[in-house]
Design a protein around this motif. Structure first.
Motif, PDB file in Angstrom:
ATOM      1  N   LEU A   1       0.858  -1.181   0.000  1.00 22.79           N
ATOM      2  CA  LEU A   1       0.000   0.000   0.000  1.00 22.79           C
ATOM      3  C   LEU A   1       0.892   1.228   0.000  1.00 22.79           C
ATOM      4  O   LEU A   1       1.768   1.361   0.848  1.00 22.79           O
ATOM      5  N   VAL A   2       0.667   2.127  -0.955  1.00 25.07           N
ATOM      6  CA  VAL A   2       1.475   3.330  -1.073  1.00 25.07           C
ATOM      7  C   VAL A   2       0.597   4.528  -0.730  1.00 25.07           C
ATOM      8  O   VAL A   2      -0.457   4.732  -1.325  1.00 25.07           O
ATOM      9  N   LEU A   3       1.047   5.324   0.233  1.00 29.29           N
ATOM     10  CA  LEU A   3       0.332   6.531   0.621  1.00 29.29           C
ATOM     11  C   LEU A   3       0.865   7.702  -0.192  1.00 29.29           C
ATOM     12  O   LEU A   3       2.043   8.035  -0.112  1.00 29.29           O
ATOM     13  N   GLN A   4       0.006   8.307  -1.012  1.00 27.33           N
ATOM     14  CA  GLN A   4       0.390   9.478  -1.803  1.00 27.33           C
ATOM     15  C   GLN A   4      -0.295  10.688  -1.180  1.00 27.33           C
ATOM     16  O   GLN A   4      -1.521  10.801  -1.230  1.00 27.33           O
ATOM     17  N   LEU A   5       0.498  11.577  -0.616  1.00 30.15           N
ATOM     18  CA  LEU A   5      -0.062  12.717   0.108  1.00 30.15           C
ATOM     19  C   LEU A   5      -0.598  13.808  -0.796  1.00 30.15           C
ATOM     20  O   LEU A   5      -1.504  14.537  -0.427  1.00 30.15           O
ATOM     21  N   LEU A   6      -0.051  13.952  -2.001  1.00 26.77           N
ATOM     22  CA  LEU A   6      -0.439  15.049  -2.880  1.00 26.77           C
ATOM     23  C   LEU A   6      -1.488  14.656  -3.900  1.00 26.77           C
ATOM     24  O   LEU A   6      -1.902  15.474  -4.707  1.00 26.77           O
ATOM     25  N   GLY A   7      -1.926  13.424  -3.917  1.00 24.48           N
ATOM     26  CA  GLY A   7      -2.868  12.991  -4.941  1.00 24.48           C
ATOM     27  C   GLY A   7      -2.126  12.655  -6.217  1.00 24.48           C
ATOM     28  O   GLY A   7      -1.001  13.088  -6.435  1.00 24.48           O
ATOM     29  N   GLN A   8      -2.767  11.915  -7.083  1.00 26.75           N
ATOM     30  CA  GLN A   8      -2.072  11.402  -8.266  1.00 26.75           C
ATOM     31  C   GLN A   8      -1.732  12.482  -9.278  1.00 26.75           C
ATOM     32  O   GLN A   8      -0.786  12.370 -10.019  1.00 26.75           O
ATOM     33  N   HIS A   9      -2.493  13.574  -9.373  1.00 25.20           N
ATOM     34  CA  HIS A   9      -2.284  14.542 -10.444  1.00 25.20           C
ATOM     35  C   HIS A   9      -1.296  15.652 -10.092  1.00 25.20           C
ATOM     36  O   HIS A   9      -0.852  16.365 -10.968  1.00 25.20           O
ATOM     37  N   LYS A  10      -0.939  15.798  -8.818  1.00 24.59           N
ATOM     38  CA  LYS A  10      -0.093  16.922  -8.436  1.00 24.59           C
ATOM     39  C   LYS A  10       1.333  16.529  -8.109  1.00 24.59           C
ATOM     40  O   LYS A  10       2.110  17.360  -7.698  1.00 24.59           O
ATOM     41  N   GLN A  11       1.670  15.281  -8.267  1.00 27.07           N
ATOM     42  CA  GLN A  11       3.038  14.880  -7.971  1.00 27.07           C
ATOM     43  C   GLN A  11       3.974  15.454  -9.021  1.00 27.07           C
ATOM     44  O   GLN A  11       3.660  15.468 -10.199  1.00 27.07           O
ATOM     45  N   GLN A  12       5.110  15.939  -8.552  1.00 26.97           N
ATOM     46  CA  GLN A  12       6.083  16.496  -9.477  1.00 26.97           C
ATOM     47  C   GLN A  12       6.763  15.372 -10.250  1.00 26.97           C
ATOM     48  O   GLN A  12       7.024  14.305  -9.715  1.00 26.97           O
ATOM     49  N   LEU A  13       7.008  15.664 -11.523  1.00 29.48           N
ATOM     50  CA  LEU A  13       7.753  14.697 -12.315  1.00 29.48           C
ATOM     51  C   LEU A  13       9.213  14.763 -11.906  1.00 29.48           C
ATOM     52  O   LEU A  13       9.790  15.836 -11.810  1.00 29.48           O
ATOM     53  N   LYS A  14       9.793  13.626 -11.659  1.00 31.86           N
ATOM     54  CA  LYS A  14      11.185  13.575 -11.245  1.00 31.86           C
ATOM     55  C   LYS A  14      12.053  13.189 -12.432  1.00 31.86           C
ATOM     56  O   LYS A  14      11.639  12.447 -13.303  1.00 31.86           O
ATOM     57  N   ARG A  15      13.268  13.694 -12.427  1.00 34.14           N
ATOM     58  CA  ARG A  15      14.231  13.313 -13.445  1.00 34.14           C
ATOM     59  C   ARG A  15      14.600  11.858 -13.218  1.00 34.14           C
ATOM     60  O   ARG A  15      14.835  11.434 -12.089  1.00 34.14           O
ATOM     61  N   ARG A  16      14.628  11.104 -14.300  1.00 28.50           N
ATOM     62  CA  ARG A  16      14.964   9.696 -14.180  1.00 28.50           C
ATOM     63  C   ARG A  16      16.409   9.528 -13.748  1.00 28.50           C
ATOM     64  O   ARG A  16      17.307  10.134 -14.313  1.00 28.50           O
ATOM     65  N   ASN A  17      16.621   8.695 -12.756  1.00 29.93           N
ATOM     66  CA  ASN A  17      17.973   8.398 -12.300  1.00 29.93           C
ATOM     67  C   ASN A  17      18.582   7.319 -13.186  1.00 29.93           C
ATOM     68  O   ASN A  17      17.885   6.417 -13.646  1.00 29.93           O
ATOM     69  N   PHE A  18      19.883   7.438 -13.391  1.00 26.82           N
ATOM     70  CA  PHE A  18      20.597   6.422 -14.156  1.00 26.82           C
ATOM     71  C   PHE A  18      20.896   5.260 -13.221  1.00 26.82           C
ATOM     72  O   PHE A  18      21.418   5.443 -12.128  1.00 26.82           O
ATOM     73  N   ARG A  19      20.535   4.078 -13.640  1.00 31.15           N
ATOM     74  CA  ARG A  19      20.798   2.875 -12.862  1.00 31.15           C
ATOM     75  C   ARG A  19      21.657   1.938 -13.706  1.00 31.15           C
ATOM     76  O   ARG A  19      21.240   1.504 -14.771  1.00 31.15           O
ATOM     77  N   PHE A  20      22.837   1.639 -13.218  1.00 31.24           N
ATOM     78  CA  PHE A  20      23.734   0.735 -13.920  1.00 31.24           C
ATOM     79  C   PHE A  20      23.433  -0.691 -13.484  1.00 31.24           C
ATOM     80  O   PHE A  20      23.293  -0.967 -12.293  1.00 31.24           O
ATOM     81  N   GLU A  21      23.329  -1.595 -14.432  1.00 25.02           N
ATOM     82  CA  GLU A  21      23.101  -3.002 -14.128  1.00 25.02           C
ATOM     83  C   GLU A  21      24.361  -3.785 -14.470  1.00 25.02           C
ATOM     84  O   GLU A  21      24.832  -3.756 -15.606  1.00 25.02           O
ATOM     85  N   ALA A  22      24.894  -4.480 -13.489  1.00 30.55           N
ATOM     86  CA  ALA A  22      26.161  -5.200 -13.645  1.00 30.55           C
ATOM     87  C   ALA A  22      26.115  -6.219 -14.779  1.00 30.55           C
ATOM     88  O   ALA A  22      27.136  -6.496 -15.403  1.00 30.55           O
ATOM     89  N   ARG A  23      24.949  -6.760 -15.095  1.00 32.12           N
ATOM     90  CA  ARG A  23      24.850  -7.767 -16.149  1.00 32.12           C
ATOM     91  C   ARG A  23      25.224  -7.207 -17.518  1.00 32.12           C
ATOM     92  O   ARG A  23      25.570  -7.943 -18.429  1.00 32.12           O
ATOM     93  N   TRP A  24      25.130  -5.884 -17.678  1.00 35.07           N
ATOM     94  CA  TRP A  24      25.429  -5.272 -18.970  1.00 35.07           C
ATOM     95  C   TRP A  24      26.859  -5.517 -19.417  1.00 35.07           C
ATOM     96  O   TRP A  24      27.127  -5.635 -20.603  1.00 35.07           O
ATOM     97  N   ILE A  25      27.805  -5.583 -18.466  1.00 40.57           N
ATOM     98  CA  ILE A  25      29.216  -5.709 -18.856  1.00 40.57           C
ATOM     99  C   ILE A  25      29.498  -7.016 -19.582  1.00 40.57           C
ATOM    100  O   ILE A  25      30.502  -7.140 -20.267  1.00 40.57           O
ATOM    101  N   HIS A  26      28.613  -7.991 -19.464  1.00 41.34           N
ATOM    102  CA  HIS A  26      28.794  -9.283 -20.128  1.00 41.34           C
ATOM    103  C   HIS A  26      28.063  -9.361 -21.463  1.00 41.34           C
ATOM    104  O   HIS A  26      28.139 -10.389 -22.141  1.00 41.34           O
ATOM    105  N   GLU A  27      27.369  -8.312 -21.828  1.00 40.80           N
ATOM    106  CA  GLU A  27      26.569  -8.343 -23.055  1.00 40.80           C
ATOM    107  C   GLU A  27      27.374  -7.814 -24.240  1.00 40.80           C
ATOM    108  O   GLU A  27      28.189  -6.908 -24.100  1.00 40.80           O
TER     109      GLU A  27
END
Length: 164
Positions: A57-83
């Motif tokens: 269960l996720v509690l959203q205090l601002l409601g679904q329409h007023k949440q600020q869009l966040k910049r996507r974080n870069f996530r490195f996946e270790a499996r990539w180095i073998h591809e």
């Protein structure tokens, strides 16, 4: 007062098959009037169940329409180095900068260039991971919310795909 919810109807299952299957809405979020006055747009979102028999269960205090869009974080996946192709993309980005300026500035520029190149490569090779995850979550959401008996094998397959 019960805050209600948005999402799948059931928040718990006994994970059994056929006639032994039980699905219930056990988990709830409660608030008093004073709290509700402070957070009038708060809502509860029920996430699909993946590896647990309880939904998140996720509690959203601002409601679904007023949440600020966040910049996507870069996530490195270790499996990539073998591809195939990863090392070439990384080395080209790392080595393709001038050697002028402060050492720390050079490092920052190299890391930024690598991040951008790896992100483009990942998009070409893997497509949209987030779109695939959303599609699986939607499928789980539909299956978990239906009134009929679950096809346990199919649900477990979807859950395993989502986990991986």
């Amino acid at each position: 007062m019960d805050l209600g919810f948005r999402g799948p109807k059931y928040t718990w299952t006994n994970c059994q098959e056929g006639q032994n299957l039980i699905k219930e809405r056990l988990d709830r979020c409660l608030a008093n009037l004073e709290w509700r006055d402070i957070f009038p747009e708060a809502e509860i979102v029920v996430e699909v169940m993946t590896s647990s028999d309880h939904a998140v269960l996720v509690l959203q205090l601002l409601g679904q329409h007023k949440q600020q869009l966040k910049r996507r974080n870069f996530r490195f996946e270790a499996r990539w180095i073998h591809e195939p192709g990863y090392q070439e993309v990384f080395l080209e980005a790392w080595n393709n900068l001038s050697e002028e300026g402060d050492t720390w500035l050079q490092l920052g520029e190299k890391l930024s260039r690598c991040q951008a190149s790896i992100s483009r490569w990942r998009g070409r090779v893997h497509g949209s991971t987030s779109a695939a995850i959303k599609a699986l979550q939607q499928k789980l959401n539909e299956e978990q919310g239906c009134e009929t008996l679950w096809a346990a094998g199919e649900l477990k397959k979807i859950q395993q795909d989502l986990e991986s």
